[in-house]
Design an enzyme around this catalytic site. Structure first.
Site, PDB file in Angstrom:
ATOM      1  N   GLU A   1      10.694  -7.458  -3.295  1.00 59.01           N
ATOM      2  CA  GLU A   1      11.819  -6.124  -2.928  1.00 59.01           C
ATOM      3  C   GLU A   1      11.027  -6.491  -1.172  1.00 59.01           C
ATOM      4  O   GLU A   1      10.128  -5.963  -1.030  1.00 59.01           O
ATOM      5  CB  GLU A   1      11.267  -5.128  -3.912  1.00 59.01           C
ATOM      6  CG  GLU A   1      11.785  -4.216  -3.705  1.00 59.01           C
ATOM      7  CD  GLU A   1      11.239  -3.111  -2.623  1.00 59.01           C
ATOM      8  OE1 GLU A   1      11.726  -3.086  -1.811  1.00 59.01           O
ATOM      9  OE2 GLU A   1      10.691  -2.115  -2.946  1.00 59.01           O
ATOM     10  N   LEU A   2      12.025  -6.460  -0.350  1.00 61.73           N
ATOM     11  CA  LEU A   2      11.106  -5.898   0.882  1.00 61.73           C
ATOM     12  C   LEU A   2      11.222  -5.072   1.597  1.00 61.73           C
ATOM     13  O   LEU A   2      12.159  -4.431   1.257  1.00 61.73           O
ATOM     14  CB  LEU A   2      11.422  -7.326   2.179  1.00 61.73           C
ATOM     15  CG  LEU A   2      11.466  -9.018   0.441  1.00 61.73           C
ATOM     16  CD1 LEU A   2      11.453  -9.837   1.862  1.00 61.73           C
ATOM     17  CD2 LEU A   2       9.921  -9.249   0.988  1.00 61.73           C
TER      18      LEU A   2
ATOM     19  N   CYS B   1      10.279   1.631   2.051  1.00 62.71           N
ATOM     20  CA  CYS B   1      11.245   0.211   2.021  1.00 62.71           C
ATOM     21  C   CYS B   1      13.002   1.347   1.899  1.00 62.71           C
ATOM     22  O   CYS B   1      13.365   1.049   2.585  1.00 62.71           O
ATOM     23  CB  CYS B   1      11.440  -0.113   1.294  1.00 62.71           C
ATOM     24  SG  CYS B   1      10.963   0.337  -0.593  1.00 62.71           S
TER      25      CYS B   1
ATOM     26  N   GLY C   1       7.096  -6.507  -0.203  1.00 61.05           N
ATOM     27  CA  GLY C   1       6.098  -5.610   1.603  1.00 61.05           C
ATOM     28  C   GLY C   1       6.941  -6.423   2.404  1.00 61.05           C
ATOM     29  O   GLY C   1       8.031  -6.173   1.792  1.00 61.05           O
ATOM     30  N   SER C   2       6.550  -7.108   3.294  1.00 60.74           N
ATOM     31  CA  SER C   2       7.374  -7.331   4.468  1.00 60.74           C
ATOM     32  C   SER C   2       8.264  -8.298   3.723  1.00 60.74           C
ATOM     33  O   SER C   2       7.331  -9.488   3.324  1.00 60.74           O
ATOM     34  CB  SER C   2       6.006  -7.497   5.134  1.00 60.74           C
ATOM     35  OG  SER C   2       5.284  -9.086   5.393  1.00 60.74           O
TER      36      SER C   2
ATOM     37  N   LYS D   1      -2.372  -8.886  -6.863  1.00 59.40           N
ATOM     38  CA  LYS D   1      -3.396  -8.309  -4.965  1.00 59.40           C
ATOM     39  C   LYS D   1      -2.590  -8.158  -4.844  1.00 59.40           C
ATOM     40  O   LYS D   1      -1.524  -7.328  -4.409  1.00 59.40           O
ATOM     41  CB  LYS D   1      -3.187  -9.981  -4.157  1.00 59.40           C
ATOM     42  CG  LYS D   1      -4.260  -9.932  -3.258  1.00 59.40           C
ATOM     43  CD  LYS D   1      -3.204 -10.221  -2.557  1.00 59.40           C
ATOM     44  CE  LYS D   1      -3.778 -10.155  -0.691  1.00 59.40           C
ATOM     45  NZ  LYS D   1      -4.439  -8.795  -0.657  1.00 59.40           N
ATOM     46  N   HIS D   2      -3.457  -7.064  -4.646  1.00 62.31           N
ATOM     47  CA  HIS D   2      -2.651  -4.814  -4.310  1.00 62.31           C
ATOM     48  C   HIS D   2      -2.844  -5.289  -2.737  1.00 62.31           C
ATOM     49  O   HIS D   2      -3.550  -6.230  -2.496  1.00 62.31           O
ATOM     50  CB  HIS D   2      -3.616  -4.193  -4.779  1.00 62.31           C
ATOM     51  CG  HIS D   2      -2.660  -2.735  -4.753  1.00 62.31           C
ATOM     52  ND1 HIS D   2      -1.616  -2.812  -4.008  1.00 62.31           N
ATOM     53  CD2 HIS D   2      -2.846  -1.896  -5.342  1.00 62.31           C
ATOM     54  CE1 HIS D   2      -1.267  -1.821  -3.995  1.00 62.31           C
ATOM     55  NE2 HIS D   2      -2.088  -1.005  -4.829  1.00 62.31           N
TER      56      HIS D   2
ATOM     57  N   TRP E   1       0.269  -1.870   0.202  1.00 59.96           N
ATOM     58  CA  TRP E   1       0.102  -0.170  -0.118  1.00 59.96           C
ATOM     59  C   TRP E   1       0.508   1.397   0.074  1.00 59.96           C
ATOM     60  O   TRP E   1       0.606   1.884  -0.392  1.00 59.96           O
ATOM     61  CB  TRP E   1      -0.986  -0.455   1.368  1.00 59.96           C
ATOM     62  CG  TRP E   1      -0.206  -0.478   2.683  1.00 59.96           C
ATOM     63  CD1 TRP E   1      -0.026  -1.363   3.210  1.00 59.96           C
ATOM     64  CD2 TRP E   1       1.132   0.237   2.848  1.00 59.96           C
ATOM     65  NE1 TRP E   1       0.816  -1.893   4.178  1.00 59.96           N
ATOM     66  CE2 TRP E   1       1.338  -0.458   4.278  1.00 59.96           C
ATOM     67  CE3 TRP E   1       1.537   1.264   3.147  1.00 59.96           C
ATOM     68  CZ2 TRP E   1       2.574  -0.113   5.056  1.00 59.96           C
ATOM     69  CZ3 TRP E   1       2.502   2.144   4.137  1.00 59.96           C
ATOM     70  CH2 TRP E   1       2.493   1.480   4.818  1.00 59.96           C
ATOM     71  N   ASN E   2       2.072   1.226   0.088  1.00 57.24           N
ATOM     72  CA  ASN E   2       2.804   2.329   0.708  1.00 57.24           C
ATOM     73  C   ASN E   2       3.091   3.604  -0.837  1.00 57.24           C
ATOM     74  O   ASN E   2       2.976   4.826  -0.357  1.00 57.24           O
ATOM     75  CB  ASN E   2       4.358   2.421   0.937  1.00 57.24           C
ATOM     76  CG  ASN E   2       5.342   1.286   0.294  1.00 57.24           C
ATOM     77  OD1 ASN E   2       4.884   0.746  -0.665  1.00 57.24           O
ATOM     78  ND2 ASN E   2       6.723   1.636   1.246  1.00 57.24           N
TER      79      ASN E   2
HETATM   80  P1  NDP Z   1       3.089  -7.078   4.401  1.00 54.26           P
HETATM   81  O1  NDP Z   1       3.567  -7.998   3.465  1.00 54.26           O
HETATM   82  O2  NDP Z   1       1.644  -7.626   5.389  1.00 54.26           O
HETATM   83  O3  NDP Z   1       1.756  -6.610   3.178  1.00 54.26           O
HETATM   84  C1  NDP Z   1       2.321  -6.817   1.931  1.00 54.26           C
HETATM   85  C2  NDP Z   1       1.102  -7.517   0.409  1.00 54.26           C
HETATM   86  O4  NDP Z   1       1.407  -8.392   0.918  1.00 54.26           O
HETATM   87  C3  NDP Z   1       0.053  -6.651   0.423  1.00 54.26           C
HETATM   88  O5  NDP Z   1      -0.850  -7.363  -0.237  1.00 54.26           O
HETATM   89  C4  NDP Z   1      -0.762  -7.705   1.485  1.00 54.26           C
HETATM   90  O6  NDP Z   1      -2.454  -8.594   2.024  1.00 54.26           O
HETATM   91  C5  NDP Z   1       0.756  -9.217   0.752  1.00 54.26           C
HETATM   92  N1  NDP Z   1       0.425 -10.751   2.051  1.00 54.26           N
HETATM   93  C6  NDP Z   1       0.558 -10.427   3.121  1.00 54.26           C
HETATM   94  N2  NDP Z   1       1.014 -11.603   3.275  1.00 54.26           N
HETATM   95  C7  NDP Z   1       0.460 -12.610   2.528  1.00 54.26           C
HETATM   96  C8  NDP Z   1       0.339 -14.235   2.734  1.00 54.26           C
HETATM   97  N3  NDP Z   1       1.066 -14.554   3.245  1.00 54.26           N
HETATM   98  N4  NDP Z   1       0.320 -14.688   0.718  1.00 54.26           N
HETATM   99  C9  NDP Z   1      -0.276 -13.344   0.286  1.00 54.26           C
HETATM  100  N5  NDP Z   1      -0.188 -12.155   0.155  1.00 54.26           N
HETATM  101  C10 NDP Z   1       0.210 -11.350   1.159  1.00 54.26           C
HETATM  102  O7  NDP Z   1       2.854  -5.725   5.222  1.00 54.26           O
HETATM  103  P2  NDP Z   1       2.335  -4.983   5.461  1.00 54.26           P
HETATM  104  O8  NDP Z   1       0.947  -4.175   5.074  1.00 54.26           O
HETATM  105  O9  NDP Z   1       1.552  -5.768   6.302  1.00 54.26           O
HETATM  106  O10 NDP Z   1       2.997  -4.025   6.479  1.00 54.26           O
HETATM  107  C11 NDP Z   1       4.449  -4.676   7.659  1.00 54.26           C
HETATM  108  C12 NDP Z   1       5.060  -4.569   6.960  1.00 54.26           C
HETATM  109  O11 NDP Z   1       5.602  -4.301   5.641  1.00 54.26           O
HETATM  110  C13 NDP Z   1       6.067  -2.880   7.194  1.00 54.26           C
HETATM  111  O12 NDP Z   1       5.759  -2.632   8.464  1.00 54.26           O
HETATM  112  C14 NDP Z   1       7.357  -2.820   6.247  1.00 54.26           C
HETATM  113  O13 NDP Z   1       8.444  -2.913   7.251  1.00 54.26           O
HETATM  114  C15 NDP Z   1       6.948  -4.229   5.694  1.00 54.26           C
HETATM  115  N6  NDP Z   1       6.435  -3.281   4.305  1.00 54.26           N
HETATM  116  C16 NDP Z   1       7.945  -3.079   2.903  1.00 54.26           C
HETATM  117  C17 NDP Z   1       7.249  -2.351   1.667  1.00 54.26           C
HETATM  118  C18 NDP Z   1       8.436  -2.004   0.808  1.00 54.26           C
HETATM  119  O14 NDP Z   1       8.114  -1.151  -0.090  1.00 54.26           O
HETATM  120  N7  NDP Z   1       9.334  -2.813   1.235  1.00 54.26           N
HETATM  121  C19 NDP Z   1       5.917  -1.840   1.756  1.00 54.26           C
HETATM  122  C20 NDP Z   1       4.734  -2.845   2.882  1.00 54.26           C
HETATM  123  C21 NDP Z   1       5.253  -2.909   4.056  1.00 54.26           C
HETATM  124  P3  NDP Z   1      -2.967  -7.831   2.877  1.00 54.26           P
HETATM  125  O15 NDP Z   1      -2.924  -6.333   2.676  1.00 54.26           O
HETATM  126  O16 NDP Z   1      -4.076  -8.403   2.329  1.00 54.26           O
HETATM  127  O17 NDP Z   1      -2.317  -8.520   3.853  1.00 54.26           O
END
Ligand code: NDP
Length: 456
Positions: A229-230, A263, A207-208, A155-156, A131-132
């Site tokens: 890209e974490l 990130c 994401g995370s 899947k956003h 989402w960021n």
């Molecule tokens: P998440 O990693 O949980 O979410 C990112 C995406 O992954 C979302 O679309 C989420 O879906 C999806 N997702 C999460 N778990 C799964 C899974 N098991 N299987 C499939 N899809 C999945 O990040 P958060 O939004 O919870 O943020 C938590 C932390 O992640 C932040 O504090 C930061 O450290 C890191 N982050 C890093 C980013 C970057 O730019 N590298 C961006 C965002 C977060 P859903 O929304 O439905 O859970």
């Protein structure tokens, strides 16, 4: 997770979105795969880059309207949302202009005969995005894959469905055929089933670490390539000869931009002891001057975090850091007299290696400040991290800067600038920050068949 738009400025629910069922997922997969097999994907690239040209024009012509969608849904300051939309237009234009050159056959010299490597699409790519930067993250995946002929299913994040839906409509309006880009409001289990499907040949996630590990493991189980890209815990190093006014201003901005939810944000400030007091004083002044408020108000300089959960996580991290001996130099609390997801800009000092904060990423406006005696100590501290995404070095000595840039274990280092992004430059990290690269010529080569042909 329900797919909902909740305005982070006041926590009001704006809209709830219908999720897609398994039948709709199957339809999406079969349409995407049929498109990959068709002349659209296998034929002339010109028809595909034409869509990217149009998409770039569309986004550039609707910057204000699209920026408001971003700011209302995840709280980004309106000026920064405009910047995000503009960079999306730039990325689309970049691949529209450059993809043909990047994908043209590359000759190889060999005793075995005339040889070259061709670039072909591989199928459907499953993208899981955060989402960021709710448009930019989508464009980073869409533009190179649309150009190469892969179909993309996305899947956003569940907190940005309006952005997800808006982007899908824009791609269709730009002329992409059905199946080229499909947004699905689906569960994590449905993502897993899609990854398992033979029609899917690549998986990209931003994401995370937790989500990255689960999704990449699933892809690996089916022997499919993934890019990740974490998170990051980027260093912002200030050397004793740096322009401190410039470094303090750039550092503060690099920490609080997008409310710190980036990130590649500067997160660990490593300052040479000779300039540490001066830097901290000036850096703190910038934090003090921040004005929290409505992200749609142009005078606001620090917006809300994206969700109430994000505030809870950040508050707990700061409290734990202090419990383990960190000093709270500035800020430190959730803003309680406000319905929005506001967290005070915060500076922590005296963080020791046994403090959990030392290794943690703080996804919000919280800076960690460390003081070092010399460059050797700086590099040791910079590299004592599980992450390896970006980093910055501020100095007037370019020889010293080059040396440090090559010693810092990250995917990107910027000198005298915060870590940035541009369509033409590779983006990605090492260690737990993930693997693979997005953007530039490297990004478009991640999900193509680099096929060798030899005329013996
Ligand atoms: P998440 O990693 O949980 O979410 C990112 C995406 O992954 C979302 O679309 C989420 O879906 C999806 N997702 C999460 N778990 C799964 C899974 N098991 N299987 C499939 N899809 C999945 O990040 P958060 O939004 O919870 O943020 C938590 C932390 O992640 C932040 O504090 C930061 O450290 C890191 N982050 C890093 C980013 C970057 O730019 N590298 C961006 C965002 C977060 P859903 O929304 O439905 O859970």
């Amino acid at each position: 997770m329900p797919y909902q738009t909740i305005n982070p400025f006041n926590n009001k629910l704006i809209k709830e979105y219908q999720t897609h069922n398994d039948k709709q997922v199957e339809e999406a997969l079969s349409t995407a795969h049929a498109l990959y097999k068709s002349d659209w994907a296998q034929g002339d690239i010109k028809q595909r880059v034409k869509v990217l040209h149009k998409l770039s024009e569309l986004m550039a012509s609707r910057v204000d309207e699209l920026a408001e969608v971003v700011s209302t849904e995840m709280g980004k300051l309106i000026g920064q949302s405009r910047g995000e939309v503009q960079i999306c237009a730039d990325i689309a234009k970049f691949y529209a202009e450059k993809a043909e050159e990047f994908l043209k056959p590359v000759p190889y010299k060999s005793d075995l005969g005339e040889a070259w490597v061709e670039h072909h699409p591989i199928g459907v790519i499953m993208a899981v995005e955060p989402w960021n930067f709710p448009f930019y993250q989508l464009m980073r995946v869409l533009a190179p894959n649309l150009a190469s002929g892969n179909s993309v299913i996305v899947k956003h994040a569940s907190i940005v469905p309006h952005c997800a839906e808006t982007f899908e409509k824009l791609v269709a309006e730009a002329g992409a055929p059905k199946g080229a880009y499909t947004n699905l409001f689906i569960s994590q289990d449905q993502v897993a089933s899609i990854i398992d499907d033979d029609r899917v040949q690549g998986v990209a996630l931003t994401g995370s670490e937790k989500a990255g590990a689960i999704v990449a493991a699933r892809a690996a189980g089916k022997l499919k390539k993934s890019t990740l890209e974490l998170g990051g815990n980027d260093v912002f190093a200030v050397l004793d000869d740096a322009d401190i006014d410039k470094a303090a201003k750039a550092g503060a901005q690099a920490r609080v931009s997008n409310a710190g939810q980036v990130c590649t944000a500067a997160k660990r400030f490593i300052i040479h002891e000779k300039v540490a007091d001066e830097f901290l004083k000036k850096f703190t002044e910038h934090f003090k001057a921040l004005k929290m408020g409505d992200p749609l108000d142009k005078s606001t300089t620090l917006g809300p975090l994206s969700s109430a959960d994000a505030v809870k996580t950040l508050s707990k991290q700061v409290d734990d850091a202090v419990k383990h001996g960190a000093k709270l130099h500035f800020g430190g609390k959730k803003v309680s007299d406000n319905p929005g997801n506001f967290f005070e800009p915060t500076i922590l000092t005296h963080i020791t290696r046994d403090n959990p904060a030392y290794f943690e990423e703080f996804f919000g406006p919280v800076a960690q400040v460390y003081v070092v005696k010399n460059d050797e100590e700086l590099v040791k501290l910079a590299n004592d991290s599980h992450y390896g995404l970006g980093g910055s070095v501020f100095t007037k000595d370019m020889n010293r800067a080059r040396k440090l840039a090559s010693q810092i274990e990250t995917g990107m280092v910027y000198v005298n600038s915060p870590t940035d992004t541009a369509a033409e430059l590779p983006f990605g990290g090492v260690k737990r920050s993930g693997f693979g690269r997005e953007l530039s010529d490297l990004g478009i080569k991640e999900f193509v068949n680099q096929k060798l042909v030899v005329l013996a």
